[in-house]
Design a protein around this motif. Sequence first.
Motif, PDB file in Angstrom:
ATOM      1  N   SER A 292     -29.971  82.387   7.187  1.00 14.80           N
ATOM      2  CA  SER A 292     -29.066  83.394   6.614  1.00 14.80           C
ATOM      3  C   SER A 292     -28.353  84.180   7.713  1.00 14.80           C
ATOM      4  O   SER A 292     -27.176  84.516   7.587  1.00 14.80           O
ATOM      5  CB  SER A 292     -29.825  84.345   5.681  1.00 14.80           C
ATOM      6  OG  SER A 292     -30.790  85.071   6.405  1.00 14.80           O
ATOM      7  N   LYS A 293     -29.042  84.448   8.822  1.00  9.21           N
ATOM      8  CA  LYS A 293     -28.408  85.160   9.935  1.00  9.21           C
ATOM      9  C   LYS A 293     -27.369  84.283  10.627  1.00  9.21           C
ATOM     10  O   LYS A 293     -26.347  84.777  11.101  1.00  9.21           O
ATOM     11  CB  LYS A 293     -29.470  85.611  10.936  1.00  9.21           C
ATOM     12  CG  LYS A 293     -30.375  86.693  10.373  1.00  9.21           C
ATOM     13  CD  LYS A 293     -31.436  87.092  11.352  1.00  9.21           C
ATOM     14  CE  LYS A 293     -32.357  88.123  10.728  1.00  9.21           C
ATOM     15  NZ  LYS A 293     -33.485  88.440  11.598  1.00  9.21           N
ATOM     16  N   ILE A 294     -27.622  82.983  10.666  1.00 13.64           N
ATOM     17  CA  ILE A 294     -26.658  82.049  11.250  1.00 13.64           C
ATOM     18  C   ILE A 294     -25.399  81.995  10.376  1.00 13.64           C
ATOM     19  O   ILE A 294     -24.276  82.001  10.883  1.00 13.64           O
ATOM     20  CB  ILE A 294     -27.291  80.658  11.433  1.00 13.64           C
ATOM     21  CG1 ILE A 294     -28.358  80.725  12.534  1.00 13.64           C
ATOM     22  CG2 ILE A 294     -26.243  79.600  11.757  1.00 13.64           C
ATOM     23  CD1 ILE A 294     -29.266  79.520  12.618  1.00 13.64           C
ATOM     24  N   GLU A 295     -25.575  81.981   9.057  1.00  9.10           N
ATOM     25  CA  GLU A 295     -24.425  82.015   8.145  1.00  9.10           C
ATOM     26  C   GLU A 295     -23.608  83.291   8.359  1.00  9.10           C
ATOM     27  O   GLU A 295     -22.373  83.250   8.404  1.00  9.10           O
ATOM     28  CB  GLU A 295     -24.886  81.938   6.686  1.00  9.10           C
ATOM     29  CG  GLU A 295     -25.438  80.603   6.268  1.00  9.10           C
ATOM     30  CD  GLU A 295     -25.997  80.619   4.860  1.00  9.10           C
ATOM     31  OE1 GLU A 295     -25.909  79.580   4.190  1.00  9.10           O
ATOM     32  OE2 GLU A 295     -26.526  81.672   4.426  1.00  9.10           O
ATOM     33  N   GLU A 296     -24.304  84.426   8.490  1.00 12.05           N
ATOM     34  CA  GLU A 296     -23.611  85.695   8.730  1.00 12.05           C
ATOM     35  C   GLU A 296     -22.829  85.655  10.040  1.00 12.05           C
ATOM     36  O   GLU A 296     -21.698  86.140  10.120  1.00 12.05           O
ATOM     37  CB  GLU A 296     -24.610  86.851   8.760  1.00 12.05           C
ATOM     38  CG  GLU A 296     -25.217  87.183   7.425  1.00 12.05           C
ATOM     39  CD  GLU A 296     -26.300  88.244   7.521  1.00 12.05           C
ATOM     40  OE1 GLU A 296     -26.486  88.832   8.614  1.00 12.05           O
ATOM     41  OE2 GLU A 296     -26.962  88.494   6.495  1.00 12.05           O
ATOM     42  N   ALA A 297     -23.433  85.052  11.071  1.00 12.70           N
ATOM     43  CA  ALA A 297     -22.769  84.970  12.375  1.00 12.70           C
ATOM     44  C   ALA A 297     -21.527  84.080  12.297  1.00 12.70           C
ATOM     45  O   ALA A 297     -20.487  84.412  12.861  1.00 12.70           O
ATOM     46  CB  ALA A 297     -23.743  84.451  13.427  1.00 12.70           C
TER      47      ALA A 297
ATOM     48  N   ARG B 243     -15.309  85.393   3.807  1.00 11.02           N
ATOM     49  CA  ARG B 243     -16.415  86.059   3.096  1.00 11.02           C
ATOM     50  C   ARG B 243     -17.629  85.137   2.996  1.00 11.02           C
ATOM     51  O   ARG B 243     -17.477  83.936   2.758  1.00 11.02           O
ATOM     52  CB  ARG B 243     -15.969  86.461   1.702  1.00 11.02           C
ATOM     53  CG  ARG B 243     -14.943  87.575   1.672  1.00 11.02           C
ATOM     54  CD  ARG B 243     -14.504  87.877   0.233  1.00 11.02           C
ATOM     55  NE  ARG B 243     -13.790  89.135   0.146  1.00 11.02           N
ATOM     56  CZ  ARG B 243     -12.494  89.283   0.391  1.00 11.02           C
ATOM     57  NH1 ARG B 243     -11.773  88.232   0.730  1.00 11.02           N
ATOM     58  NH2 ARG B 243     -11.920  90.467   0.289  1.00 11.02           N
ATOM     59  N   LEU B 244     -18.804  85.723   3.137  1.00 11.17           N
ATOM     60  CA  LEU B 244     -20.066  85.028   2.904  1.00 11.17           C
ATOM     61  C   LEU B 244     -20.640  85.566   1.609  1.00 11.17           C
ATOM     62  O   LEU B 244     -20.991  86.747   1.525  1.00 11.17           O
ATOM     63  CB  LEU B 244     -21.044  85.267   4.058  1.00 11.17           C
ATOM     64  CG  LEU B 244     -22.476  84.776   3.853  1.00 11.17           C
ATOM     65  CD1 LEU B 244     -22.517  83.260   3.669  1.00 11.17           C
ATOM     66  CD2 LEU B 244     -23.361  85.202   5.002  1.00 11.17           C
ATOM     67  N   ARG B 245     -20.678  84.719   0.582  1.00  6.02           N
ATOM     68  CA  ARG B 245     -21.121  85.118  -0.759  1.00  6.02           C
ATOM     69  C   ARG B 245     -20.408  86.402  -1.212  1.00  6.02           C
ATOM     70  O   ARG B 245     -21.014  87.321  -1.732  1.00  6.02           O
ATOM     71  CB  ARG B 245     -22.630  85.307  -0.788  1.00  6.02           C
ATOM     72  CG  ARG B 245     -23.404  84.020  -0.515  1.00  6.02           C
ATOM     73  CD  ARG B 245     -24.914  84.223  -0.548  1.00  6.02           C
ATOM     74  NE  ARG B 245     -25.583  83.050  -0.060  1.00  6.02           N
ATOM     75  CZ  ARG B 245     -25.908  82.848   1.226  1.00  6.02           C
ATOM     76  NH1 ARG B 245     -25.626  83.762   2.134  1.00  6.02           N
ATOM     77  NH2 ARG B 245     -26.507  81.746   1.593  1.00  6.02           N
TER      78      ARG B 245
END
Length: 199
Positions: free
Chosen positions: A30-35, A117-119
Amino acid sequence: MLSDDELLALAQDLESARVERKRSFKSDKSKIEEAICAFANDMPGEGKVGVILIGVDDKSFAPTGLEVTDELLLAITSIRSDGNILPLPTMNVRKAQLNGQDVVVIEVTPSHEPPVRLRGVIRVRVGPRRDIATRDEERVLIERRRSWDLPFDQKPIFGASLDELDLELFRREYLPSAVDRAWIAENGRSVEAQLASLH
């Protein structure tokens, strides 16, 4: 694509608006997706690739001995098209070597269609950390996208110089069709000024 020397320098430097390190993929997905989302938004507006190094310890900067398999690379690559990050980010995923050990490198190119945007949430880099965009940051990203929403012949070509233009064709064909010949005769502007005034 970053060279091995550039990669090593980024791995050994402090985290910044361009670099993030993660020990593993499973525990940090999830942190990788945010990055990825934050790097695609490129809040500083530098236009530089953001780099995520998976398999590198954040404190010691040393490789963790991550086993990089085809399955791992496919799982990381699937982040791009799973629909959680929209518009789809432009990213390159590859295996690399740091100090003789395998790591995964994700290079994220800044988007020409921000905000990304992420989700449904806009993520940005604030120095070395990820955060949710403020209303003002969202406005900046929307304005940046609008600057790209121009007709094809009005979009700038970054990296191009006057040397690459056919100035004779500009003088002979475009200028007379865009500006009255009497104005051209009276106008003592340089070619650079004429190009600028006609965008």
